[in-house]
Enzyme design. Structure first.
Site, PDB file in Angstrom:
ATOM      1  N   LYS A  87      37.887  38.771  58.232  1.00 11.83           N
ATOM      2  CA  LYS A  87      38.250  39.754  57.202  1.00 11.83           C
ATOM      3  C   LYS A  87      37.055  40.608  56.778  1.00 11.83           C
ATOM      4  CE  LYS A  87      37.621  36.756  53.133  1.00 11.83           C
ATOM      5  NZ  LYS A  87      38.289  36.168  51.948  1.00 11.83           N
ATOM      6  N   ASP A  88      35.819  40.197  57.130  1.00 11.54           N
ATOM      7  CA  ASP A  88      34.629  40.977  56.799  1.00 11.54           C
ATOM      8  C   ASP A  88      34.326  42.072  57.820  1.00 11.54           C
ATOM      9  OD1 ASP A  88      34.159  39.414  54.541  1.00 11.54           O
ATOM     10  OD2 ASP A  88      32.808  38.043  55.591  1.00 11.54           O
ATOM     11  N   ARG A 135      42.009  43.659  45.720  1.00 10.28           N
ATOM     12  CA  ARG A 135      43.339  43.256  46.219  1.00 10.28           C
ATOM     13  C   ARG A 135      43.942  42.167  45.348  1.00 10.28           C
ATOM     14  NH1 ARG A 135      44.450  38.632  48.728  1.00 10.28           N
ATOM     15  NH2 ARG A 135      42.234  38.198  49.007  1.00 10.28           N
ATOM     16  N   ARG A 136      43.144  41.166  45.026  1.00  8.27           N
ATOM     17  CA  ARG A 136      43.643  40.073  44.176  1.00  8.27           C
ATOM     18  C   ARG A 136      43.902  40.566  42.757  1.00  8.27           C
ATOM     19  NH1 ARG A 136      39.049  36.163  46.608  1.00  8.27           N
ATOM     20  NH2 ARG A 136      40.230  35.204  48.330  1.00  8.27           N
ATOM     21  N   ARG A 157      30.802  37.569  41.994  1.00 12.99           N
ATOM     22  CA  ARG A 157      30.245  37.408  43.331  1.00 12.99           C
ATOM     23  C   ARG A 157      29.669  36.008  43.423  1.00 12.99           C
ATOM     24  NH1 ARG A 157      27.946  41.471  46.223  1.00 12.99           N
ATOM     25  NH2 ARG A 157      27.682  39.785  47.737  1.00 12.99           N
ATOM     26  N   ARG A 163      31.046  30.410  41.990  1.00 12.11           N
ATOM     27  CA  ARG A 163      32.322  30.876  41.448  1.00 12.11           C
ATOM     28  C   ARG A 163      33.033  29.763  40.669  1.00 12.11           C
ATOM     29  NH1 ARG A 163      34.721  35.503  45.418  1.00 12.11           N
ATOM     30  NH2 ARG A 163      32.731  36.242  46.193  1.00 12.11           N
ATOM     31  N   CYS A 250      37.274  46.839  53.801  1.00  9.39           N
ATOM     32  CA  CYS A 250      37.636  45.479  53.406  1.00  9.39           C
ATOM     33  C   CYS A 250      37.470  45.238  51.906  1.00  9.39           C
ATOM     34  CB  CYS A 250      36.828  44.456  54.205  1.00  9.39           C
ATOM     35  SG  CYS A 250      35.047  44.626  54.095  1.00  9.39           S
TER      36      CYS A 250
END
Length: 325
Positions: A87-88, A135-136, A157, A163, A250
């Protein structure tokens, strides 16, 4: 075989980011390559711009920030192949490199790690939810609005420990992470809720790895192709084709998922779903399309472009302009 890729007096060099997740992913691929080829593999740790910058991905552009340094090392011959979170990867094909393998994809879902074992449904109005992905933010915002609530999404980040630490210290009520990453580092016991893809579509390519090498290393590329899973590759091809046709990177608020549909016991279609939304969740464009299987690479590309065209006709481009944090 090429001297560069299969020199007998040294191990194959696998380029990887330094994060715990990247190292876990790369060690797994290294073991598979050793088993597949009988050749020793050593990890070469490389720091990328995305690892050192503290800016949000939306601000620094997202696309390529975790992969450019690895690709440059490949092109300079400092490593023989590299492992990325797929996805990166930017959607443009890199000159001089080849995507040798997309191994079997992990769980594509996002997950919640929340205080007091809370699920998404149990989060109260006003809950502070951390995520680095527009997106989230868009989809969580839409979910909360549909239930007469509102979450405060907080851009964050850092690695998994950083996190989750926000929740452990009480600074946030919850954080959203990728299920695949937690599985690969053995931390799924910390998940309080696996989020249905009907609620939050994943990022294009989420849960998949990309194994890349120099295009001139044809023997190495052929060997690495033994790790390739055809279904995973065609699914992520459709998702990334959608992303490319939307002209989104992305870090854009775009979710996509290609999965198989069955008629009884017979799998006969691939469904591609896509979503684009404003980061507050006030507006979403969410559509899907299907195509017959088996599906070629070209068919998957066409499926992604078809859905992107429909989404753009519904106003998706204007919503992606809302992604800045």
């Amino acid at each position: 075989m090429t001297d560069k890729a299969w020199k007998p007096d040294r191990a194959l060099r696998l380029g990887t980011r330094r994060s715990p997740l990247a190292l876990a992913q790369s060690r797994r691929v290294a073991e598979e390559v050793r088993a597949l080829t009988g050749h020793p593999v050593e990890l070469v740790e490389i720091t990328t711009y995305g690892d050192t910058s503290r800016e949000s991905l939306a601000r620094i552009g997202g696309s390529g920030v975790f992969v450019t340094a690895l690709r440059e090392a490949l092109l300079r011959g400092e490593v023989d192949f590299a492992v990325h979170s797929l996805k990166d990867l930017p959607t443009t094909e890199p000159e001089g490199l080849t995507l040798a393998a997309v191994p079997v994809r992990e769980d594509v879902r996002d997950v919640l790690v929340a205080r007091d074992g809370l699920t998404l449904e149990q989060l109260p109005a006003g809950a502070r939810v951390g995520t680095g992905a527009p997106r989230r933010m868009a989809q969580l915002g839409a979910y909360a609005r549909s239930r007469g609530r509102a979450f405060e999404t907080v851009p964050i980040r850092g690695n998994v420990d950083t996190r989750i630490g926000y929740v452990r210290r009480g600074e946030l009520d919850a954080v959203v992470l990728a299920a695949a990453g937690l599985h690969r580092i053995g931390r799924t016991e910390e998940v309080t809720d696996f989020l249905s893809v009907d609620t939050v579509l994943p990022a294009p390519g989420q849960g998949a790895l990309a194994v890349e090498c120099a295009a001139v290393d044809v023997d190495l590329a052929a060997a690495l192709a033994g790790l390739d899973d055809p279904h995973s590759r065609v699914a992520v091809t459709a998702e990334r084709s959608l992303l490319a046709a939307l002209e989104a990177g992305c870090s854009a608020p775009v979710g996509a998922l290609a999965d198989l549909l069955a008629d009884g016991q017979v799998v006969n279609e691939m469904r591609l779903r896509g979503v684009v939304g404003t980061t507050d969740g006030s507006t979403l464009v969410q559509l899907s399309t299907t195509g017959p299987v088996p599906m070629s690479h070209g068919d998957a590309v066409a499926l992604g472009r078809e859905l992107a065209s429909e989404m753009l006709a519904k106003g998706a481009a204007g919503l992606m302009g809302e992604r800045a944090l």
